[in-house]
Design a protein around this motif. Sequence first.
Motif, mmCIF file in Angstrom:
data_model
loop_
_atom_site.group_PDB
_atom_site.id
_atom_site.type_symbol
_atom_site.label_atom_id
_atom_site.label_comp_id
_atom_site.label_asym_id
_atom_site.label_seq_id
_atom_site.Cartn_x
_atom_site.Cartn_y
_atom_site.Cartn_z
ATOM 1 N N ALA A 35 -3.085 -4.269 0.000
ATOM 2 C CA ALA A 35 -1.731 -4.585 0.437
ATOM 3 C C ALA A 35 -0.692 -3.787 -0.356
ATOM 4 N N GLU A 36 -0.919 -3.611 -1.650
ATOM 5 C CA GLU A 36 0.011 -2.859 -2.480
ATOM 6 C C GLU A 36 0.087 -1.405 -2.040
ATOM 7 N N LEU A 37 -1.062 -0.835 -1.680
ATOM 8 C CA LEU A 37 -1.080 0.541 -1.188
ATOM 9 C C LEU A 37 -0.311 0.657 0.125
ATOM 10 N N TYR A 38 -0.467 -0.347 0.980
ATOM 11 C CA TYR A 38 0.286 -0.364 2.233
ATOM 12 C C TYR A 38 1.785 -0.443 1.938
ATOM 13 N N ASN A 39 2.174 -1.368 1.073
ATOM 14 C CA ASN A 39 3.594 -1.564 0.767
ATOM 15 C C ASN A 39 4.222 -0.328 0.133
ATOM 16 N N ASN A 40 3.432 0.407 -0.641
ATOM 17 C CA ASN A 40 3.923 1.621 -1.287
ATOM 18 C C ASN A 40 3.770 2.852 -0.398
ATOM 19 N N ARG A 41 3.218 2.635 0.784
ATOM 20 C CA ARG A 41 2.988 3.692 1.779
ATOM 21 C C ARG A 41 2.101 4.816 1.225
ATOM 22 N N GLU A 42 1.121 4.404 0.415
ATOM 23 C CA GLU A 42 0.074 5.348 -0.010
ATOM 24 C C GLU A 42 -1.043 5.258 1.032
ATOM 25 N N ILE A 43 -0.776 5.883 2.170
ATOM 26 C CA ILE A 43 -1.564 5.605 3.371
ATOM 27 C C ILE A 43 -3.009 6.093 3.269
ATOM 28 N N SER A 44 -3.232 7.272 2.725
ATOM 29 C CA SER A 44 -4.607 7.770 2.644
ATOM 30 C C SER A 44 -5.468 6.847 1.785
ATOM 31 N N GLY A 67 -3.358 10.102 9.171
ATOM 32 C CA GLY A 67 -2.175 10.829 9.620
ATOM 33 C C GLY A 67 -1.400 10.051 10.667
ATOM 34 N N PHE A 68 -2.120 9.387 11.550
ATOM 35 C CA PHE A 68 -1.482 8.557 12.568
ATOM 36 C C PHE A 68 -0.687 7.429 11.920
ATOM 37 N N TRP A 69 -1.284 6.769 10.925
ATOM 38 C CA TRP A 69 -0.592 5.671 10.239
ATOM 39 C C TRP A 69 0.619 6.182 9.475
ATOM 40 N N GLU A 70 0.500 7.349 8.852
ATOM 41 C CA GLU A 70 1.643 7.916 8.137
ATOM 42 C C GLU A 70 2.800 8.169 9.097
ATOM 43 N N ILE A 72 3.453 6.571 12.089
ATOM 44 C CA ILE A 72 4.088 5.368 12.634
ATOM 45 C C ILE A 72 4.804 4.556 11.557
ATOM 46 N N LEU A 73 4.438 4.779 10.276
ATOM 47 C CA LEU A 73 5.078 4.028 9.195
ATOM 48 C C LEU A 73 6.179 4.814 8.490
ATOM 49 N N LYS A 74 6.489 5.982 9.035
ATOM 50 C CA LYS A 74 7.437 6.868 8.372
ATOM 51 C C LYS A 74 8.788 6.209 8.154
#
Length: 297
Positions: A35-44, A67-70, A72-74
């Motif tokens: 969850a922390e990685l998601y919140n910090n947008r460390e997508i890979s 890349g797709f997640w990066e 849509i979360l931009k």
Amino acid sequence: MKYFKLFFLLILVSCSINQENEIKKKAFQQAQEMAELYNNREISKYVDYLLPVYYGNDSTNKANFAGFWEMILKQDTAKVKLIEISKLTKSGNQYQALYHCNFRNSKNYTIGISNDEGQTWRFTTFFNESIKFDQLLEKIPSLDHSFAKIIDENFGKRINYKIGEKISPFNYTDIYGNELSSESLRGKAIVLNFWSPSCAPCIKEIPELNKLTEKYDAENVKFIALAVLTDREMLINQFLPQKPFLYDIVIVNADDFVISSYPTHVIINQNHEVKEIITGYSEENIQKLEQVIHDIL
């Protein structure tokens, strides 16, 4: 001797509880990391924590998925907060955990799976309470059905079309008040189209579906459009004058069916057995739909 057995049993129970607590602790810790990685947008790195089913366990697909997640979360700043593990269970050789989260101001979940006795966990993406448990089973066939009691109380109660199986009897009333029952259609092939007037691909295929209704004799085939997320007045007064649809249109509750995307076509033969299920719109799918109808007549 009796007291010794009782003492030994208490030790075993205590060890089992301690082991489960350790597994639960590790499961929650790794979920927090995810969850922390998601919140910090460390997508890979976030994708590294997801179940391989999302990218087919393929490194190239994994990179594309990240890349797709990066993308849509931009512009997305929403953050997820883990609340608790709602349920931890062992199913076969897997430990499985259901997590309650807060996400986008609503109750959400994620599911964790461990294949190594609770040491390493991989997770689903976050999903809300509206999900159907059948959709989760499509991704994770091994998922323990006991989770459905928490996630989806209607699991097992919906109409679920499966190729080769007979359909459940139905009795519908179309938007003009005409009765449509499986009994009255005995001996006919039936084509069900699950759609919504808010679904662009559904609207795009309407002219091609109309051609099918004109091509095949109504004495042999009944075309029924099961509409979701709409109402009768809107269809009659606004939608159909602009987009005529020659199917018999019935309004249904989407939650009564195991349908994960729109449009979905269910083709049923004269014995009321499901011959094919076609999901999504494309020229190839329209051709396939026509071919299946041709083959069963």
